[in-house]
Design a protein around this motif. Sequence first.
Motif, PDB file in Angstrom:
ATOM      1  N   ILE A 204       1.248  -0.694  -0.521  1.00  0.00           N
ATOM      2  CA  ILE A 204       0.030  -0.088   0.049  1.00  0.00           C
ATOM      3  C   ILE A 204       0.939   1.182   0.092  1.00  0.00           C
ATOM      4  CG2 ILE A 204      -1.595   1.059   1.223  1.00  0.00           C
ATOM      5  CD1 ILE A 204      -2.782  -1.520   2.953  1.00  0.00           C
ATOM      6  N   ALA A 205       2.136   1.314   1.043  1.00  0.00           N
ATOM      7  CA  ALA A 205       3.121   2.594   0.554  1.00  0.00           C
ATOM      8  C   ALA A 205       3.597   3.329  -0.554  1.00  0.00           C
ATOM      9  CB  ALA A 205       3.927   2.503   1.903  1.00  0.00           C
ATOM     10  N   ALA A 206       3.405   1.440  -1.389  1.00  0.00           N
ATOM     11  CA  ALA A 206       4.519   1.868  -2.428  1.00  0.00           C
ATOM     12  C   ALA A 206       3.421   2.115  -3.260  1.00  0.00           C
ATOM     13  CB  ALA A 206       4.982   0.169  -3.281  1.00  0.00           C
ATOM     14  N   ALA A 207       2.277   2.245  -3.300  1.00  0.00           N
ATOM     15  CA  ALA A 207       0.924   2.100  -4.597  1.00  0.00           C
ATOM     16  C   ALA A 207       1.512   3.394  -4.717  1.00  0.00           C
ATOM     17  CB  ALA A 207      -0.439   1.438  -4.058  1.00  0.00           C
ATOM     18  N   PHE A 208       1.350   4.368  -3.050  1.00  0.00           N
ATOM     19  CA  PHE A 208       1.265   6.090  -2.979  1.00  0.00           C
ATOM     20  C   PHE A 208       2.415   6.549  -3.369  1.00  0.00           C
ATOM     21  CE2 PHE A 208      -2.043   5.206   0.600  1.00  0.00           C
ATOM     22  CZ  PHE A 208      -3.373   6.340  -0.212  1.00  0.00           C
ATOM     23  N   ALA A 209       3.838   6.251  -3.172  1.00  0.00           N
ATOM     24  CA  ALA A 209       4.705   6.529  -3.101  1.00  0.00           C
ATOM     25  C   ALA A 209       4.977   6.072  -4.686  1.00  0.00           C
ATOM     26  CB  ALA A 209       5.999   5.600  -2.701  1.00  0.00           C
ATOM     27  N   ASP A 210       4.809   5.495  -5.538  1.00  0.00           N
ATOM     28  CA  ASP A 210       5.222   5.332  -7.119  1.00  0.00           C
ATOM     29  C   ASP A 210       4.287   6.270  -7.638  1.00  0.00           C
ATOM     30  OD1 ASP A 210       6.840   3.129  -6.286  1.00  0.00           O
ATOM     31  OD2 ASP A 210       5.230   1.355  -6.598  1.00  0.00           O
ATOM     32  N   ALA A 211       2.621   6.108  -7.035  1.00  0.00           N
ATOM     33  CA  ALA A 211       1.519   7.393  -7.880  1.00  0.00           C
ATOM     34  C   ALA A 211       2.701   8.636  -7.428  1.00  0.00           C
ATOM     35  CB  ALA A 211       0.971   7.581  -7.645  1.00  0.00           C
ATOM     36  N   MET A 212       2.626   9.150  -6.653  1.00  0.00           N
ATOM     37  CA  MET A 212       3.691  10.365  -6.071  1.00  0.00           C
ATOM     38  C   MET A 212       4.851  10.632  -7.179  1.00  0.00           C
ATOM     39  SD  MET A 212       2.794  11.710  -2.154  1.00  0.00           S
ATOM     40  CE  MET A 212       3.257  10.192  -1.390  1.00  0.00           C
ATOM     41  N   HIS A 213       5.886   9.771  -7.455  1.00  0.00           N
ATOM     42  CA  HIS A 213       7.609   9.419  -8.287  1.00  0.00           C
ATOM     43  C   HIS A 213       6.638   9.702 -10.134  1.00  0.00           C
ATOM     44  CE1 HIS A 213      11.277   9.174  -9.629  1.00  0.00           C
ATOM     45  NE2 HIS A 213      10.667   8.127 -10.264  1.00  0.00           N
ATOM     46  N   GLN A 214       5.838   8.802 -10.029  1.00  0.00           N
ATOM     47  CA  GLN A 214       5.620   9.243 -11.825  1.00  0.00           C
ATOM     48  C   GLN A 214       4.922  10.327 -12.035  1.00  0.00           C
ATOM     49  OE1 GLN A 214       3.287   5.228 -12.118  1.00  0.00           O
ATOM     50  NE2 GLN A 214       4.652   4.345 -11.003  1.00  0.00           N
ATOM     51  N   ALA A 215       3.191  10.546 -11.344  1.00  0.00           N
ATOM     52  CA  ALA A 215       2.638  12.002 -11.555  1.00  0.00           C
ATOM     53  C   ALA A 215       3.521  13.599 -11.399  1.00  0.00           C
ATOM     54  CB  ALA A 215       1.464  11.851 -10.949  1.00  0.00           C
ATOM     55  N   TRP A 216       4.148  14.061  -9.748  1.00  0.00           N
ATOM     56  CA  TRP A 216       4.541  14.476  -9.948  1.00  0.00           C
ATOM     57  C   TRP A 216       6.200  14.510  -9.771  1.00  0.00           C
ATOM     58  CZ3 TRP A 216       0.985  14.414  -5.093  1.00  0.00           C
ATOM     59  CH2 TRP A 216      -0.426  14.637  -5.891  1.00  0.00           C
ATOM     60  N   ASP A 217       7.373  13.421  -9.507  1.00  0.00           N
ATOM     61  CA  ASP A 217       8.090  13.714  -9.635  1.00  0.00           C
ATOM     62  C   ASP A 217       8.706  14.123  -8.690  1.00  0.00           C
ATOM     63  OD1 ASP A 217      11.315  12.686 -10.326  1.00  0.00           O
ATOM     64  OD2 ASP A 217      11.463  15.027 -10.223  1.00  0.00           O
TER      65      ASP A 217
END
Length: 229
Positions: A204-217
């Motif tokens: 679950i933490a990865a889902a949030f972290a990866d989304a923020m990295h991909q969309a917002w760097d």
Amino acid sequence: MLRFMPVGDSMTIGSSGEHTWRYRLWRHLCATYGGPFKIVGPRETLHDQATGTPTSYAYADPDFPRAHLAGWGEGWLHMAPLIARTVREHRADVLLVSLGLIDLGFYTSADQTAENVHRFVTEARSANPRVRMVLLPVIPNIRAESDTPFAAQVARFNELLAKTAADLDEPRSPLLLASPPRSYDIHRDTYDGTHPNASGEHRIAAAFADAMHQAWDLGEPYAQDAKDR
């Protein structure tokens, strides 16, 4: 300083003895986010399953910023009336939201729940017009394996959540739909078919972290070895 606020139900508040995905994400951000940040929110406790109350501080590792807006048995229906005041008082910049299972299971249909998502977003923006939000789709739990109508409502809501995120997204207040946690298996990543164990917390933490990295760097991708341990 960027101020993150986790918002969620029992999967986010966690219960006595757990780390929670909030802890896993905090550890990830400490290691990968280049600027100052803070975890904010009006609550700090875990749910005590022995008493049925949110009164426990017995985290597996209590030495982290435990602030959140999450509650056992709470959903979009419950959080929408609270979010404006909470965002304003705690000056939240990024909302990390995992809600919906409780709504669909006990309170509202998929369409009604989507209406409460719309209300939540509107209220949050009334307090901070530049607030960013990351929304996690509902993870089907063990009930969805045997309750076909419930499974259909979960699928319907996730479709509506994606549409709502697209419709309400705007440049000054981005609304980001995270991908479902990768390789999430309720028989491996939960302890009861719903609530995450350690591997589920990482996913679950990865889902949030990866989304923020991909969309917002923002930060870096969640470490693969962390997901699998």
